[in-house]
Motif scaffolding. Structure first.
Motif, PDB file in Angstrom:
ATOM      1  N   GLU A 215       0.803  -1.222   0.000  1.00  0.00           N
ATOM      2  CA  GLU A 215       0.000   0.000   0.000  1.00  0.00           C
ATOM      3  C   GLU A 215       0.836   1.273   0.000  1.00  0.00           C
ATOM      4  O   GLU A 215       0.317   2.364  -0.229  1.00  0.00           O
ATOM      5  CB  GLU A 215      -0.950  -0.002   1.201  1.00  0.00           C
ATOM      6  CG  GLU A 215      -0.283   0.152   2.551  1.00  0.00           C
ATOM      7  CD  GLU A 215       0.191  -1.163   3.147  1.00  0.00           C
ATOM      8  OE1 GLU A 215       0.479  -1.208   4.355  1.00  0.00           O
ATOM      9  OE2 GLU A 215       0.282  -2.167   2.392  1.00  0.00           O
ATOM     10  N   THR A 245      -3.834   2.522  -8.481  1.00  0.00           N
ATOM     11  CA  THR A 245      -4.289   2.262  -7.110  1.00  0.00           C
ATOM     12  C   THR A 245      -4.345   3.491  -6.213  1.00  0.00           C
ATOM     13  O   THR A 245      -4.856   3.415  -5.103  1.00  0.00           O
ATOM     14  CB  THR A 245      -3.385   1.221  -6.441  1.00  0.00           C
ATOM     15  OG1 THR A 245      -2.076   1.793  -6.253  1.00  0.00           O
ATOM     16  CG2 THR A 245      -3.280  -0.052  -7.278  1.00  0.00           C
ATOM     17  N   ARG A 375     -14.631  -0.989  -0.556  1.00  0.00           N
ATOM     18  CA  ARG A 375     -13.207  -0.680  -0.276  1.00  0.00           C
ATOM     19  C   ARG A 375     -12.657   0.275  -1.337  1.00  0.00           C
ATOM     20  O   ARG A 375     -11.758  -0.051  -2.102  1.00  0.00           O
ATOM     21  CB  ARG A 375     -12.386  -1.968  -0.213  1.00  0.00           C
ATOM     22  CG  ARG A 375     -12.733  -2.859   0.971  1.00  0.00           C
ATOM     23  CD  ARG A 375     -11.734  -3.991   1.133  1.00  0.00           C
ATOM     24  NE  ARG A 375     -11.677  -4.848  -0.049  1.00  0.00           N
ATOM     25  CZ  ARG A 375     -10.556  -5.163  -0.691  1.00  0.00           C
ATOM     26  NH1 ARG A 375      -9.397  -4.665  -0.300  1.00  0.00           N
ATOM     27  NH2 ARG A 375     -10.593  -5.958  -1.747  1.00  0.00           N
ATOM     28  N   THR A 377     -10.670   3.471  -2.864  1.00  0.00           N
ATOM     29  CA  THR A 377      -9.510   4.332  -2.619  1.00  0.00           C
ATOM     30  C   THR A 377      -9.659   5.584  -3.462  1.00  0.00           C
ATOM     31  O   THR A 377      -9.926   5.501  -4.662  1.00  0.00           O
ATOM     32  CB  THR A 377      -8.193   3.615  -2.984  1.00  0.00           C
ATOM     33  OG1 THR A 377      -8.106   2.394  -2.246  1.00  0.00           O
ATOM     34  CG2 THR A 377      -6.995   4.492  -2.641  1.00  0.00           C
ATOM     35  N   TRP A 378      -9.488   6.746  -2.832  1.00  0.00           N
ATOM     36  CA  TRP A 378      -9.727   8.001  -3.535  1.00  0.00           C
ATOM     37  C   TRP A 378      -8.949   9.138  -2.886  1.00  0.00           C
ATOM     38  O   TRP A 378      -8.449   9.016  -1.764  1.00  0.00           O
ATOM     39  CB  TRP A 378     -11.223   8.337  -3.515  1.00  0.00           C
ATOM     40  CG  TRP A 378     -11.776   8.471  -2.106  1.00  0.00           C
ATOM     41  CD1 TRP A 378     -12.155   7.445  -1.285  1.00  0.00           C
ATOM     42  CD2 TRP A 378     -11.958   9.684  -1.370  1.00  0.00           C
ATOM     43  NE1 TRP A 378     -12.566   7.942  -0.076  1.00  0.00           N
ATOM     44  CE2 TRP A 378     -12.472   9.308  -0.100  1.00  0.00           C
ATOM     45  CE3 TRP A 378     -11.760  11.036  -1.656  1.00  0.00           C
ATOM     46  CZ2 TRP A 378     -12.767  10.258   0.890  1.00  0.00           C
ATOM     47  CZ3 TRP A 378     -12.063  11.976  -0.681  1.00  0.00           C
ATOM     48  CH2 TRP A 378     -12.553  11.583   0.569  1.00  0.00           C
ATOM     49  N   HIS A 379      -8.846  10.222  -3.613  1.00  0.00           N
ATOM     50  CA  HIS A 379      -8.259  11.461  -3.106  1.00  0.00           C
ATOM     51  C   HIS A 379      -8.869  12.607  -3.905  1.00  0.00           C
ATOM     52  O   HIS A 379      -9.040  12.496  -5.117  1.00  0.00           O
ATOM     53  CB  HIS A 379      -6.735  11.455  -3.256  1.00  0.00           C
ATOM     54  CG  HIS A 379      -6.060  12.604  -2.553  1.00  0.00           C
ATOM     55  ND1 HIS A 379      -6.054  13.890  -3.057  1.00  0.00           N
ATOM     56  CD2 HIS A 379      -5.392  12.648  -1.372  1.00  0.00           C
ATOM     57  CE1 HIS A 379      -5.395  14.672  -2.221  1.00  0.00           C
ATOM     58  NE2 HIS A 379      -4.993  13.957  -1.196  1.00  0.00           N
TER      59      HIS A 379
END
Length: 459
Positions: A215, A245, A375, A377-379
């Motif tokens: 990760e 990812t 689940r 994943t982000w920004h």
């Protein structure tokens, strides 16, 4: 008039900044005539072309008005330059399908900025439209690129370190051509990586080997062992925003990776096209300045249409990189270089980029609200999301089911090496060229699919 001395930036930008400061302070008032170009150039000890570019910046931004035969005057401060904005277009929706394959930026002023820049090309000196471009002709754009890159922690950087390329993909090819040697060199990438790394290496007849990651990015011990056994020459990596990812490599991991590359004599290509604004970790160009190459473009921040990118070499290797580019395509077209220069130094460019980021973040938040129970994943700075699929779904099947509902997304398989294994996950890009409600409806459709995996059993 005295030129200010910022840490970086082309001279014409500094002249324009000085005049803007005088306007704000009241030393120059609406209707005041600015000095003739040649007169101001002589007094400052710079070229008339530098002053002319500064005046162009001021007129483009509405701070000054040029009158044929009379000169350039300070504009009325109450007059505002309006720029048409078209946030939504129809191109990303074709055949009833919403494309979420690649990020799509809204028009928040950059289209008008580009149109105005192209309109000013007619004022270019005629000889610049008749001759092959020269290294010196590109200097203003390289200086503008250094100014535009100022927010990225790259260490000491000079215009001679930068080569202007046709987007980041072309820049990757130019850098690899500069680095690679021998009949069958090896390029290392993350085990899940931007496909452009693999495709460019294939064109250059290089072998591509994946390095395991977690990760936090590449695993230094695995990198060391694979580099030793393959005798790899270069590592391609995206430490700020890993594609697909969104993993971000922290400082200590970067230091370990840089040390492995130094020990194994591996060059590093750092792809930084997404430019997260909250990164505090040092770039590889700071950690390993003798071997780190930096690559970015305006595609994810302003527009991908112009194909403008910036390849930055380690100190001292800029001429070598520039020679490879010149041998390959001489350089980008001179009119396009002037357009890019105007865009990068326009006073409103930073504001437009901030507005684009804020609008894209709205779409990201909508996606998170719809899919956040999974689940995800982000920004907010990144215009795509990574979604590992729940049990019962395989990536290929989920993408087919999404397309049947009119939504196109990318499977994790597209980011895996040919002999690699991909997780059951998908990448969802933000399309901000459609109304927010349309995008939200697509996210709700995906949420519904996630909750209803296929029930049939293959035999």
């Amino acid at each position: 008039m005295a030129l200010p001395q910022p840490a970086a930036g082309p001279k014409y930008k500094r002249v324009a900044d000085t005049i803007q400061t005088a306007i704000r302070s009241g030393d120059l008032r609406a209707g005041d005539k600015l000095p003739p170009v040649r007169e101001l150039a002589w007094s400052l000890g710079i070229t008339p072309g530098t002053v002319a570019r500064a005046y162009t910046l001021l007129t483009d931004a509405g701070h000054a008005v040029a009158e044929v035969g009379r000169g350039t005057f300070v504009a009325n401060r109450t007059t505002r330059v309006t720029r048409p904005v078209r946030e939504y277009v129809t191109v990303p929706v074709q055949d009833g399908k919403l494309s979420l394959f690649s990020p799509q930026l809204p028009d928040l002023g950059q289209v008008s900025l580009i149109q105005n820049a192209f309109a000013r090309i007619g004022e270019t000196a005629p000889e610049r439209l008749l001759h092959y471009p020269t290294r010196e002709a590109y200097r203003p754009l390289r200086e503008a690129a250094v100014y535009w890159l100022r927010s990225i922690p790259l260490g000491s950087i000079d215009e001679s370190d930068v080569v202007i390329v046709h987007g980041a993909q072309n820049g990757l090819s130019v850098i690899l051509q500069t680095i690679l040697h021998g009949p069958r060199p090896t390029v290392l990438v993350e085990d899940m990586a931007y496909p452009g790394f693999r495709r460019t290496a294939d064109l250059l007849r290089a072998d591509v080997v994946g390095v395991p990651s977690d990760e936090h990015g590449l695993l230094p011990d695995a990198l060391s062992e694979i580099a030793r056994t393959t005798r790899a020459q270069v590592l391609c990596t995206s430490p700020d925003v890993h594609n697909p990812t969104l993993a971000c490599t922290p400082s200590e991991r970067r230091k370990a990776i840089a040390e492995v590359c130094r020990t194994q004599d591996i060059q590093i290509i750092e792809d930084n096209c997404y430019r997260r604004t909250d990164i505090t970790a040092p770039s590889y160009r700071i950690l390993a300045p003798e071997r780190a190459w930096h690559l970015t473009s305006i595609s994810k921040l302003l527009t991908p249409a112009l194909r403008i990118g910036f390849a930055t070499a380690p100190r001292g290797r800029g001429p070598e990189l520039r020679q490879i580019a010149e041998h390959g395509f001489f350089g980008i077209a001179q009119p396009l270089a002037e357009v890019a220069e105007r865009i990068l130094t326009a006073p409103e460019t930073d504001e437009i980029m901030v507005a684009i980021r804020e609008r894209m973040a709205e779409y990201v938040r909508v996606a998170v609200n719809a899919l956040g129970t999974y689940r995800l994943t982000w920004h907010e700075d990144v215009p795509f999301l990574w979604l590992p699929l729940p049990q019962g779904w395989r990536a290929a099947a989920f993408c087919r089911a999404a397309e049947a509902r009119g939504i196109q997304i990318r499977s994790a398989d597209e980011f895996a090496l040919r002999d690699g294994r991909a997780p059951h996950a998908v990448r969802i890009a933000v399309n901000a060229q459609v109304p927010l409600q349309v995008f939200e409806n697509a996210m709700l459709q995906l949420r519904d699919l996630l909750g209803h995996p296929p029930e049939q059993i293959s035999v």
